[in-house]
Design an enzyme around this catalytic site. Structure first.
Site, mmCIF file in Angstrom:
data_model
loop_
_atom_site.group_PDB
_atom_site.id
_atom_site.type_symbol
_atom_site.label_atom_id
_atom_site.label_comp_id
_atom_site.label_asym_id
_atom_site.label_seq_id
_atom_site.Cartn_x
_atom_site.Cartn_y
_atom_site.Cartn_z
ATOM 1 N N ASP A 1 105.501 34.759 0.879
ATOM 2 C CA ASP A 1 104.951 32.751 0.879
ATOM 3 C C ASP A 1 104.869 32.280 -0.647
ATOM 4 O O ASP A 1 104.962 31.086 -0.815
ATOM 5 C CB ASP A 1 103.979 32.137 2.280
ATOM 6 C CG ASP A 1 103.866 31.285 2.104
ATOM 7 O OD1 ASP A 1 104.426 30.084 2.349
ATOM 8 O OD2 ASP A 1 102.365 31.114 2.075
ATOM 9 N N ARG B 1 98.729 35.876 -2.660
ATOM 10 C CA ARG B 1 98.541 35.226 -3.759
ATOM 11 C C ARG B 1 100.128 36.140 -4.935
ATOM 12 O O ARG B 1 100.658 37.431 -4.702
ATOM 13 C CB ARG B 1 98.146 35.920 -4.856
ATOM 14 C CG ARG B 1 96.268 35.534 -4.266
ATOM 15 C CD ARG B 1 95.987 34.536 -4.003
ATOM 16 N NE ARG B 1 96.129 33.108 -5.283
ATOM 17 C CZ ARG B 1 96.328 31.604 -5.304
ATOM 18 N NH1 ARG B 1 96.327 31.221 -4.113
ATOM 19 N NH2 ARG B 1 96.692 31.435 -6.690
ATOM 20 N N HIS C 1 105.093 28.697 -0.385
ATOM 21 C CA HIS C 1 103.513 28.889 -0.177
ATOM 22 C C HIS C 1 102.937 27.882 0.983
ATOM 23 O O HIS C 1 102.246 26.249 0.676
ATOM 24 C CB HIS C 1 102.818 27.903 -1.784
ATOM 25 C CG HIS C 1 101.272 28.951 -1.919
ATOM 26 N ND1 HIS C 1 101.624 29.070 -3.641
ATOM 27 C CD2 HIS C 1 100.199 28.958 -1.143
ATOM 28 C CE1 HIS C 1 99.818 29.396 -3.363
ATOM 29 N NE2 HIS C 1 99.590 29.501 -2.138
ATOM 30 N N GLU D 1 105.517 29.551 -9.428
ATOM 31 C CA GLU D 1 105.515 28.536 -8.721
ATOM 32 C C GLU D 1 105.368 27.197 -9.596
ATOM 33 O O GLU D 1 104.560 27.004 -10.401
ATOM 34 C CB GLU D 1 104.702 28.298 -7.566
ATOM 35 C CG GLU D 1 104.381 30.655 -6.547
ATOM 36 C CD GLU D 1 103.610 29.772 -5.460
ATOM 37 O OE1 GLU D 1 102.439 28.868 -5.644
ATOM 38 O OE2 GLU D 1 103.440 31.303 -4.888
#
Length: 526
Positions: free
Chosen positions: A255, A231, A278, A260
């Protein structure tokens, strides 16, 4: 038919499953927060992924919401407390993407170790930079795993196949369990100091936000590489960029990010940082499994059944022996609610016989859910049933009597002078009423029923049947029972329609009838 709103792309199989069940499904992606507030009234099920923000305002606007389903793991974008306050189930999918996330973690570790993205970019740009992008082997390196849940354990298995030394930090896992997957369980500080690679697999909570910051990075070896496919926000990205740029650590692979979507960051300017948008769960297999799994949970909720994956329900597991009794429990609660003039101060739910050996929590929730649904116009769910009972001053007591010579399995509800008992019967495990107000009987619950207390003398059944026939009410089923103490008898009659008040008064006026009450699975309010 219920209305389901899908606000982000999920696998077609999930949408098809919801539609096949007869629900109206609307797919509207890319909505603004204002558009979501306009769209959610009248919606019963909301299916999201990580972008949709389900705030307290959304729950206020969506007064018909029964469930919010997140096709993924994290719930950072859902106000779970507000959902609970409104009696809305919140479910996520914690299993469908675990293999994909673990594999992406290994891909990021390998990409970081061998500089694969950087070398690829140089070559397609026309530069042969073989010596510049020299990498390192994973063999004999120490991998520190923060969070030894399902994904963390899968990563450990794969890392061991690369002959890595694997250690972990997780305060919620016992050392015995940890040592089945890793070589040692250590503190976060020890892990940062010892590791050549660190990979993170924990939820975003107030305790984990900023877990890896400048102070923690001071403990690291200069060859440390950090990988985060968990996360955003767990790693302080500004501190990480400073540590990589200054050479305090060797690199990172991310990632997930604090905000976001994101297209600009100091991290993106560093050659020794690998980033992806992600993609941890972005595989065909994971998306298909997630879409189907979340649709199944939404269908359970829309059918009024217990949803085992709900994160805001106190009971997480339903014992196999008890699962068939949950519909009965809710029906008994509903019948009891229609039988009572007011909520009892104390409601007892007793599990007798074999089912008394199981954890009764879910069965108690089901009874209270059925009871309050019968007497309240508010939405009652497994989420808020016990809280609503407490707010209304009703104490709920669970009683277990596993050693019973009288009943193999019996679920009973008692309070304020009334009682009902039932079980399930036959190969179809159909609910059946076995007792009402101390009188034995044997009859399936029905939409509309009459409970009579009467003298045990000839002619009573005929008088009652004649009165109902003259009123145009058809008798669908009947059970006659006697009090165990020999103090009169009872009749439970399933009828074709709700019993009008005047018919109830006429039944009560029959000589030998002490009381006539209407009850049923469908509550008709005057």
């Amino acid at each position: 038919m219920a209305r389901v709103l899908v606000t982000e792309k999920i696998a077609d199989i999930g949408v098809a499953k919801l539609r096949h069940a007869g629900h109206e499904v609307q797919v509207r992606t890319g909505m603004s927060p204002e558009e979501l507030l306009e769209a959610v009234p009248g919606v019963h099920g909301l299916v999201i992924r990580s972008a949709t923000q389900v705030t307290a305002e959304v729950f206020e606007a969506g007064s018909d919401l029964v469930i919010v389903g997140r096709a993924g793991v994290g719930l950072d974008n859902v106000d779970v407390d507000a959902a609970t306050d409104h009696g809305v189930l919140v479910v996520n999918d914690t299993l469908s993407n675990i293999t994909s996330a673990a594999e992406h973690t290994m891909a990021m570790i390998l990409a970081q170790a061998r500089n694969i993205p950087q070398a690829h970019t140089a070559l397609v740009d026309g530069r042969w930079e073989r010596s510049r992008w020299e990498g390192i082997e994973l063999s004999d390196k120490t991998l520190g795993i923060i969070g030894l849940g399902r994904i963390g354990r899968l990563v450990a298995e794969r890392a061991l196949a690369f002959a890595m030394r694997v250690i972990a930090s997780d305060p919620y896992v016992s050392e015995d369990v940890a040592l089945r997957s890793v070589m040692s369980l250590v503190s976060v500080e020890e892990l940062v100091a010892e590791s050549d690679f660190i990979t993170i697999h924990v939820a975003r909570t107030p305790e984990t936000v900023g877990l890896i910051d400048s102070e923690m990075l001071k403990l690291a070896k200069p060859n440390l590489r950090i990988v985060n496919v968990s996360r955003g926000g767990i790693v302080d990205e500004a501190d990480l960029a400073d540590a990589v740029a200054s050479g305090r650590i060797a690199g990172a692979a991310l990632d997930v990010f604090d905000g976001e979507p994101i297209t600009e960051s100091p991290l993106f300017e560093l050659d020794s940082v690998v980033v992806t948008p992600h993609l941890g769960a972005s595989t065909e297999e994971a998306q298909s499994k997630a879409g189907e799994a979340i649709a199944e949970q939404v269908l359970l909720a829309l059918a009024g059944e217990f949803v085992p994956a709900a994160v805001n329900v106190a009971a997480k597991n339903v014992p196999d022996a008890l699962r068939p009794y949950l519909p009965l429990a809710e029906q008994l609660g509903g019948l009891f609610g229609s039988l009572c003039d007011r909520l009892p101060k104390v409601l007892e739910v007793e599990l007798v016989g074999g089912i008394g050996k199981s954890d009764s929590t879910v069965a108690v929730m089901a009874v209270v859910k059925g009871l309050l649904s019968a007497v309240s116009d508010m939405q009652v769910s497994y989420v808020n049933a016990l809280a609503m009972a407490g707010e209304r001053g009703m104490e709920v007591r669970a009683v277990s009597t596993p050693d019973s010579k009288e009943h193999l399995n019996l679920l009973s509800v008692r309070g304020d002078g009334h009682s009902l008992g039932g079980s399930i019967s036959g190969t179809r495990r159909a609910p059946v009423l076995l007792a009402a107000n101390g009188h034995s009987l044997h009859m399936p619950p029905a939409e509309h029923m009459i409970l009579l207390s009467n003298d045990d003398r000839p002619g009573m059944i005929g008088e009652v049947g004649t009165l109902l026939g003259n009123a145009g009410i058809n008798i669908l089923d009947m059970s006659v029972g006697r009090s165990p103490a020999g103090e009169g008898a009872s009749m439970v009659i399933a009828i074709s329609q709700p019993m009008p008040r005047e018919v109830a008064d006429a039944l009560a006026a029959i000589d030998g009838v002490q009381a006539a009450r209407s009850m049923g699975l469908t509550r008709v309010r005057d």
